[in-house]
Design an enzyme around this catalytic site. Structure first.
Site, PDB file in Angstrom:
ATOM      1  N   MET A  59       0.136 -20.156 -36.529  1.00 10.18           N
ATOM      2  CA  MET A  59      -0.810 -20.930 -35.760  1.00 10.18           C
ATOM      3  C   MET A  59      -2.068 -20.167 -35.364  1.00 10.18           C
ATOM      4  O   MET A  59      -3.090 -20.511 -35.012  1.00 10.18           O
ATOM      5  CB  MET A  59      -0.083 -21.877 -34.790  1.00 10.18           C
ATOM      6  CG  MET A  59       0.604 -22.965 -35.385  1.00 10.18           C
ATOM      7  SD  MET A  59       0.224 -24.018 -36.760  1.00 10.18           S
ATOM      8  CE  MET A  59      -1.324 -24.691 -35.823  1.00 10.18           C
ATOM      9  N   GLU A  60      -1.458 -18.966 -34.919  1.00 11.81           N
ATOM     10  CA  GLU A  60      -2.529 -18.110 -34.359  1.00 11.81           C
ATOM     11  C   GLU A  60      -3.599 -17.735 -35.344  1.00 11.81           C
ATOM     12  O   GLU A  60      -4.910 -17.463 -35.130  1.00 11.81           O
ATOM     13  CB  GLU A  60      -1.850 -16.658 -33.862  1.00 11.81           C
ATOM     14  CG  GLU A  60      -1.015 -16.888 -32.481  1.00 11.81           C
ATOM     15  CD  GLU A  60       0.161 -17.731 -32.555  1.00 11.81           C
ATOM     16  OE1 GLU A  60       0.524 -18.159 -33.697  1.00 11.81           O
ATOM     17  OE2 GLU A  60       0.675 -17.953 -31.267  1.00 11.81           O
TER      18      GLU A  60
ATOM     19  N   LEU B 120       2.744 -27.676 -28.814  1.00 13.95           N
ATOM     20  CA  LEU B 120       3.941 -27.298 -28.955  1.00 13.95           C
ATOM     21  C   LEU B 120       4.228 -25.988 -29.598  1.00 13.95           C
ATOM     22  O   LEU B 120       5.095 -25.549 -30.121  1.00 13.95           O
ATOM     23  CB  LEU B 120       4.639 -28.334 -29.870  1.00 13.95           C
ATOM     24  CG  LEU B 120       4.868 -29.698 -29.450  1.00 13.95           C
ATOM     25  CD1 LEU B 120       5.374 -30.883 -30.329  1.00 13.95           C
ATOM     26  CD2 LEU B 120       5.593 -29.877 -28.089  1.00 13.95           C
ATOM     27  N   CYS B 121       3.159 -24.958 -29.343  1.00 16.43           N
ATOM     28  CA  CYS B 121       3.331 -23.620 -29.643  1.00 16.43           C
ATOM     29  C   CYS B 121       3.907 -22.849 -28.507  1.00 16.43           C
ATOM     30  O   CYS B 121       3.405 -23.140 -27.397  1.00 16.43           O
ATOM     31  CB  CYS B 121       2.035 -23.001 -30.027  1.00 16.43           C
ATOM     32  SG  CYS B 121       1.714 -23.238 -31.616  1.00 16.43           S
ATOM     33  N   HIS B 122       4.630 -22.053 -28.788  1.00 14.35           N
ATOM     34  CA  HIS B 122       5.273 -21.040 -27.993  1.00 14.35           C
ATOM     35  C   HIS B 122       4.044 -20.011 -27.312  1.00 14.35           C
ATOM     36  O   HIS B 122       3.339 -19.559 -28.127  1.00 14.35           O
ATOM     37  CB  HIS B 122       6.371 -20.292 -28.428  1.00 14.35           C
ATOM     38  CG  HIS B 122       7.410 -20.972 -28.585  1.00 14.35           C
ATOM     39  ND1 HIS B 122       7.751 -21.626 -29.982  1.00 14.35           N
ATOM     40  CD2 HIS B 122       8.621 -21.454 -27.912  1.00 14.35           C
ATOM     41  CE1 HIS B 122       8.836 -22.333 -29.946  1.00 14.35           C
ATOM     42  NE2 HIS B 122       9.294 -22.030 -28.649  1.00 14.35           N
TER      43      HIS B 122
ATOM     44  N   ASP C 261     -21.630 -23.208 -33.423  1.00 10.79           N
ATOM     45  CA  ASP C 261     -22.589 -23.399 -32.009  1.00 10.79           C
ATOM     46  C   ASP C 261     -23.775 -22.484 -31.850  1.00 10.79           C
ATOM     47  O   ASP C 261     -24.668 -23.206 -31.474  1.00 10.79           O
ATOM     48  CB  ASP C 261     -21.532 -23.075 -30.935  1.00 10.79           C
ATOM     49  CG  ASP C 261     -21.991 -23.245 -29.539  1.00 10.79           C
ATOM     50  OD1 ASP C 261     -22.717 -24.075 -29.190  1.00 10.79           O
ATOM     51  OD2 ASP C 261     -21.829 -22.147 -28.655  1.00 10.79           O
TER      52      ASP C 261
END
Lengths: 163, 163, 163, 163, 163, 163
Positions: free
Chosen positions: C113-114, C75-77, C128
């Site tokens: 969020m970024e 739901l992020c733009h 990793d």
């Protein structure tokens, strides 16, 4: 004087901060060539009408590639392109596909990478479609021809450049 | 004799049906060059240790680009690559970055496009990082050197090829 | 008072409508830690120069992850980031990699969020690369440290927060 | 003894060559926590039925994130996952969301990164949906609990591990 | 008797575990229609040769869309498609584009979603190219015609189905 | 009079140049239907509460699909959506899921394709989740209901349109 824009003072990879740059109209024009073995050149120049046209699909691949530039190039910004135009034309003298890509945007950062990526993706798309005939195609001389906009303004490749 | 593998009899673009092809070990090796203006060549050969190394990031960009090949090339299959190795080395004589990409897979279709895309993505990634110094870099001579595996077996570029 | 911004009155998932929000400068700073078993900590602190540096590649992975936030978070733009800066540093006392990500944009919605995704992606990328040595790494304390811009303005994590 | 699997002898980043590894059933189980400020914990435990359930959407975000692992982690192989199961449960004592992700594949390489990425993506998705209430959530203790399959066989986190 | 395959016993969204399913040849054939206002139908039937052909580009869009199915459909597995064939033909009686997509794979799970997504993407691509003429196009009757392979074996749509 | 906006004078596929278009508020509303065989309709209307709700997941799939429009549709611009709202409701009379998608953006180009793609992705996501019960679902009547903004201004589907 130029500078490494994608490393900070400690040598870390970084996006360039474009937060204080102005939105201006940016354009870039790039060019490249795909040299074709005789059989491919012959088949494409003859057969295109009847059997489908790799030039048109390569153009589409180039446009879509240009749109994906920020995914492909690690330190490119996501920008909104206003226009991408890719042309693939046979050059009968060079026995090659001449590819150009023109990109433009009203943005805070330039579109040089989008134009170069568009040319590269078109060349690779064409190669893919014709590699069943002959793998001896060679991509040559992908380069920026010109750009406009932004703080650095207009740039035009030197004459004879890239030779 | 070769053929257009990506058009059907009506000229429609198509994936090649690989459903009846055997899984064999496939490899491909591609090569390309990025010619550097003097200032970039000088800066990269001197400055890499201190300021971060565009050669290593270009290698990473090349690997990631090779992994994205089926997204970039419209008619490529999604395959599982076993290995991708990209090398970017300065060539002092040519004042250029020599780029090679070796790809391999146990698959029903070849990995030529992955090797060529890896070289292209590495060249573009390097260009992006150094374009703040000088935009006069030129990508040259991206081509397949060899491939193995599949029905068509081994293929090696002709000597002098691409010149 | 806070509210669920991603559900409408009927409980449907929804993007938040940002159509009436103002474009302002938005920044966010997030932090996280990757705790390293002794052997990895030792190897990275010694070996990085000679054998390639997972810290630099993790930073690159973090930047690229931040750019992909709207693909990863349902739901992020899709926004245009002006800047992403990821730092990965060894902390000798904690035997850990300290990761920070700073994001900024001139946009109608925030970049929290970024920043958090950049930290997460850097941690996963480092994991990793070192999991062949020891899988006992642990990601800890990923949190927002501060944000600025937008209607809600400045926010700073409480002291002692997240402990 | 462990080793850096993602650098070659010259320090170049590289995919690990999995061409000679056997296809075996691989599984991995990872875990993590998202600590919630009181108001969010309260709202989620009460309000979920009426207003939509961020736990279910976070699970979906986690599954989709696990599927995207090779795009997010630069040196991960594209593999075909057989299964991804993400669980997000409220833990009333810790006032936290407990997140687990179980991944499995019949593949030549392990699925540890997929399990860890699934947990991370679920945590970020939940954070995104509730950040309008309070930004003081903290992601903690993302780690691998166990894995099976491949040459290195079974691995279980040590007791007390990650504390 | 059928069942919800994408929810577990607790109602959580989940990938279906395909780890114990056999690799068999799977095929699926889907169909759909795009009804065209008179002016578009007329222009496409006349103008295609001279001005570029939206039918061919829609076919390409359909193929590329089918390849992206697992990114678009949250609970679809990443599989390797052997073949995708999309056909877009004008139907003079219905004044519509008839779209079919045939997908096949040697896989542990079926390719129904790939075939249906290929039809949808082709329809949307065509719509996009012609919406400048008239927005009154309507997508109709996208459905599965048949599938083969896997435990459930052959399935054929009932006669008169979807009417 | 309408025109082919995605071909240039030579018939090459092209992005439309939006560089001189004004940023205005653009909205689009699209609709579609997924007809359900009796057993699916019955199960979804009864079972949703207990076993997870495919309507909510389809809405999420629709939102995410709308965000991916420029990747799916070859000649769509990358734009920044302000809002996407997808609704999936059971229609007891038609035994169908009614799907609507409303998209909006302050942009130089319209959001019709985003709204149509959101409907398509929601329909496909629902189909995927219920295909284990019965493959006889049919997607019907996906069409644009209205749009506002831009040079062409308001557009409303004709009454009776699409029947």
């Amino acid at each position: 004087m130029g500078e490494y824009t994608h490393f900070d003072a400690d040598g870390r990879p970084t996006l360039v901060d474009v937060g204080d740059k102005s939105v201006t109209k940016r354009t870039a024009l790039a060019e490249g060539w795909l040299y074709l073995p005789e059989e491919i050149f012959h088949t494409v120049s003859q057969g295109a009408v009847k059997k489908g046209d790799p030039l048109r699909i390569a153009e589409l691949g180039g446009i879509m590639g240009a749109k994906r530039t920020p995914e492909l190039i690690p330190l490119c910004h996501n920008i909104r392109l206003d226009n991408v135009k890719v042309r693939c034309d046979l050059d009968g003298e060079k026995k090659a596909v001449k590819i150009t890509c023109e990109a433009s945007a009203n943005e805070v950062t330039g579109v040089e990478m989008e134009a170069l990526t568009g040319v590269s993706a078109a060349a690779l798309t064409f190669y893919d479609m014709c590699k069943g005939i002959d793998k001896g195609m060679v991509i040559k001389d992908i380069r920026l021809l010109s750009k406009t906009g932004g703080k650095s303004g207009e740039w035009v490749a030197e004459k004879g450049y890239g030779k």
